[in-house]
Motif scaffolding. Structure first.
Motif, PDB file in Angstrom:
ATOM      1  N   LEU A 101      36.115  -9.136  34.697  1.00 26.23           N
ATOM      2  CA  LEU A 101      37.263  -8.765  35.532  1.00 26.23           C
ATOM      3  C   LEU A 101      37.004  -8.949  37.026  1.00 26.23           C
ATOM      4  CD1 LEU A 101      40.117  -7.878  34.916  1.00 26.23           C
ATOM      5  CD2 LEU A 101      39.397  -5.492  35.129  1.00 26.23           C
ATOM      6  N   PRO A 102      35.835  -8.548  37.564  1.00 26.84           N
ATOM      7  CA  PRO A 102      35.588  -8.793  39.000  1.00 26.84           C
ATOM      8  C   PRO A 102      35.611 -10.278  39.366  1.00 26.84           C
ATOM      9  CG  PRO A 102      34.054  -7.163  38.149  1.00 26.84           C
ATOM     10  CD  PRO A 102      34.763  -7.735  36.966  1.00 26.84           C
ATOM     11  N   LEU A 103      35.246 -11.144  38.412  1.00 22.91           N
ATOM     12  CA  LEU A 103      35.266 -12.581  38.689  1.00 22.91           C
ATOM     13  C   LEU A 103      36.683 -13.087  38.916  1.00 22.91           C
ATOM     14  CD1 LEU A 103      32.648 -13.972  36.127  1.00 22.91           C
ATOM     15  CD2 LEU A 103      32.347 -13.591  38.581  1.00 22.91           C
ATOM     16  N   THR A 104      37.656 -12.432  38.274  1.00 19.79           N
ATOM     17  CA  THR A 104      39.055 -12.851  38.459  1.00 19.79           C
ATOM     18  C   THR A 104      39.514 -12.590  39.889  1.00 19.79           C
ATOM     19  OG1 THR A 104      40.025 -10.710  37.815  1.00 19.79           O
ATOM     20  CG2 THR A 104      39.505 -12.267  36.048  1.00 19.79           C
ATOM     21  N   PHE A 105      38.827 -11.694  40.580  1.00 22.45           N
ATOM     22  CA  PHE A 105      39.113 -11.392  41.985  1.00 22.45           C
ATOM     23  C   PHE A 105      38.314 -12.324  42.894  1.00 22.45           C
ATOM     24  CE2 PHE A 105      38.461  -9.231  45.996  1.00 22.45           C
ATOM     25  CZ  PHE A 105      39.664  -8.590  46.257  1.00 22.45           C
TER      26      PHE A 105
ATOM     27  N   GLY B 281      39.228 -21.064  29.736  1.00 25.57           N
ATOM     28  CA  GLY B 281      38.516 -21.559  28.572  1.00 25.57           C
ATOM     29  C   GLY B 281      37.176 -20.852  28.395  1.00 25.57           C
ATOM     30  N   LEU B 282      36.445 -20.683  29.494  1.00 22.99           N
ATOM     31  CA  LEU B 282      35.154 -20.002  29.447  1.00 22.99           C
ATOM     32  C   LEU B 282      35.311 -18.532  29.052  1.00 22.99           C
ATOM     33  CD1 LEU B 282      33.393 -21.510  32.610  1.00 22.99           C
ATOM     34  CD2 LEU B 282      32.810 -21.928  30.208  1.00 22.99           C
ATOM     35  N   VAL B 283      36.345 -17.881  29.592  1.00 20.48           N
ATOM     36  CA  VAL B 283      36.597 -16.477  29.256  1.00 20.48           C
ATOM     37  C   VAL B 283      36.879 -16.330  27.766  1.00 20.48           C
ATOM     38  CG1 VAL B 283      38.268 -14.590  29.525  1.00 20.48           C
ATOM     39  CG2 VAL B 283      37.368 -15.752  31.543  1.00 20.48           C
TER      40      VAL B 283
ATOM     41  N   SER C  42      43.353 -12.352  35.960  1.00 24.14           N
ATOM     42  CA  SER C  42      43.126 -10.939  35.638  1.00 24.14           C
ATOM     43  C   SER C  42      43.919 -10.495  34.413  1.00 24.14           C
ATOM     44  CB  SER C  42      43.471 -10.050  36.837  1.00 24.14           C
ATOM     45  OG  SER C  42      44.820 -10.234  37.241  1.00 24.14           O
ATOM     46  N   LEU C  43      45.180 -10.899  34.319  1.00 23.64           N
ATOM     47  CA  LEU C  43      45.978 -10.489  33.161  1.00 23.64           C
ATOM     48  C   LEU C  43      45.441 -11.110  31.877  1.00 23.64           C
ATOM     49  CD1 LEU C  43      49.690 -10.432  34.414  1.00 23.64           C
ATOM     50  CD2 LEU C  43      48.069  -8.545  34.172  1.00 23.64           C
ATOM     51  N   SER C  44      44.918 -12.328  31.968  1.00 28.15           N
ATOM     52  CA  SER C  44      44.320 -12.960  30.790  1.00 28.15           C
ATOM     53  C   SER C  44      43.120 -12.153  30.301  1.00 28.15           C
ATOM     54  CB  SER C  44      43.894 -14.392  31.115  1.00 28.15           C
ATOM     55  OG  SER C  44      45.005 -15.185  31.472  1.00 28.15           O
ATOM     56  N   VAL C  45      42.276 -11.744  31.231  1.00 29.41           N
ATOM     57  CA  VAL C  45      41.102 -10.938  30.871  1.00 29.41           C
ATOM     58  C   VAL C  45      41.534  -9.572  30.350  1.00 29.41           C
ATOM     59  CG1 VAL C  45      39.028  -9.789  31.771  1.00 29.41           C
ATOM     60  CG2 VAL C  45      39.554 -12.133  32.461  1.00 29.41           C
TER      61      VAL C  45
END
Length: 258
Positions: free
Chosen positions: A52-56, A22-24, A106-109
């Motif tokens: 993207l780094p946040l998804t990790f 939601g935030l993304v 990651s795929l969402s971003v």
């Protein structure tokens, strides 16, 4: 049984997943709006390079608190131990849950970045100049890098799991021992990976670093080298990760008591 364990572990991330996605989405809508109101047109997709780094990092940070510490806090870890299921399946379900979270994030971003980039292309006069950088080799190197990130996350999570389980075997200074353990595991693991990489280097299985070059063919050739190198490196890291995984299962079986 494995699938049921996997669903149970995955459910622990449910609220966090909804909040993160939601935030993304809100951030992307905000930046897209701003690009139509004075901000640089490329900022719409560039913001995702920071997301993207946040998804990790988010799945990595939550892996211990949600999948290990919370179970000991709620005493549900002992319920898992009483079930007719092996420790290998218990921890495999945890690994799969973490990786699933990373892939979803990651795929969402990446999808949102792609949408923003397509909008950017329609608004920039340099469309043809930008398109020359697109090549199947670029996507191949990108795919290798993505696989490498998954393997890297598995490696770090395996170290976190093992160190956390080691810490839980001590009544005093558990957190301090866990912290020291994860540093030691990553240090030893890094040495093993480095040793194996040096061995491959001696027999010629290495890859060249990308050097900024105006010659596109040389640039694309370097991408092929990087893709191959990342594949080999991923295989080595995955091998070390498997060792840590089985060590975690053994410590769990021998040291954690109901």
């Amino acid at each position: 049984m494995l699938f049921n364990l996997y669903k149970k572990e995955l459910n622990k991330f449910k609220k966090g997943t909804i909040l993160f996605l939601g935030l993304v989405l809100i951030v992307n809508i905000f930046f897209l709006y701003k690009t139509y109101n004075g901000w640089a047109v490329e900022s719409g997709f560039l913001i995702n390079t920071f997301l993207l780094p946040l998804t990790f990092l988010v799945p990595l940070i939550l892996s211990e608190s949600k999948l290990i510490n919370q179970e000991f806090k709620d005493n549900t870890i002992y319920l898992s131990m009483s079930l007719p299921v092996s420790s290998e399946k218990i921890f495999l379900s945890k690994f799969l849950a973490v990786i699933t979270q990373y892939i979803v994030y990651s795929l969402s971003v990446i999808v949102l970045m792609g949408v923003q980039f397509m909008i950017f292309l329609n608004r920039t006069p340099y469309t043809q100049e930008i398109k020359q950088f697109f090549d199947i080799r670029v996507f191949g190197a990108g795919t290798s890098l993505y696989i490498f990130s998954i393997v890297g996350l598995l490696y770090l999570v395996s170290a976190v799991f093992l160190s956390s389980i080691i810490g839980k075997t001590f009544k005093k200074y558990s957190k301090l021992i866990s912290f020291g353990s994860v540093l030691a595991i990553l240090y030893v693991g890094g040495k093993i990976i480095g040793f194996m990489m040096d061995g491959l280097d001696k027999i010629g299985l290495t890859f060249n670093n990308i050097v900024i070059n105006y010659n596109m063919e040389k640039f694309m050739g370097a991408l092929n080298d990087v893709g191959s190198g990342l594949f080999v490196t991923s295989a080595i890291i995955l091998f070390v990760t498997a060792i840590i995984y089985f060590m975690t299962c053994r410590v769990y079986d021998k040291k954690i008591e109901i």
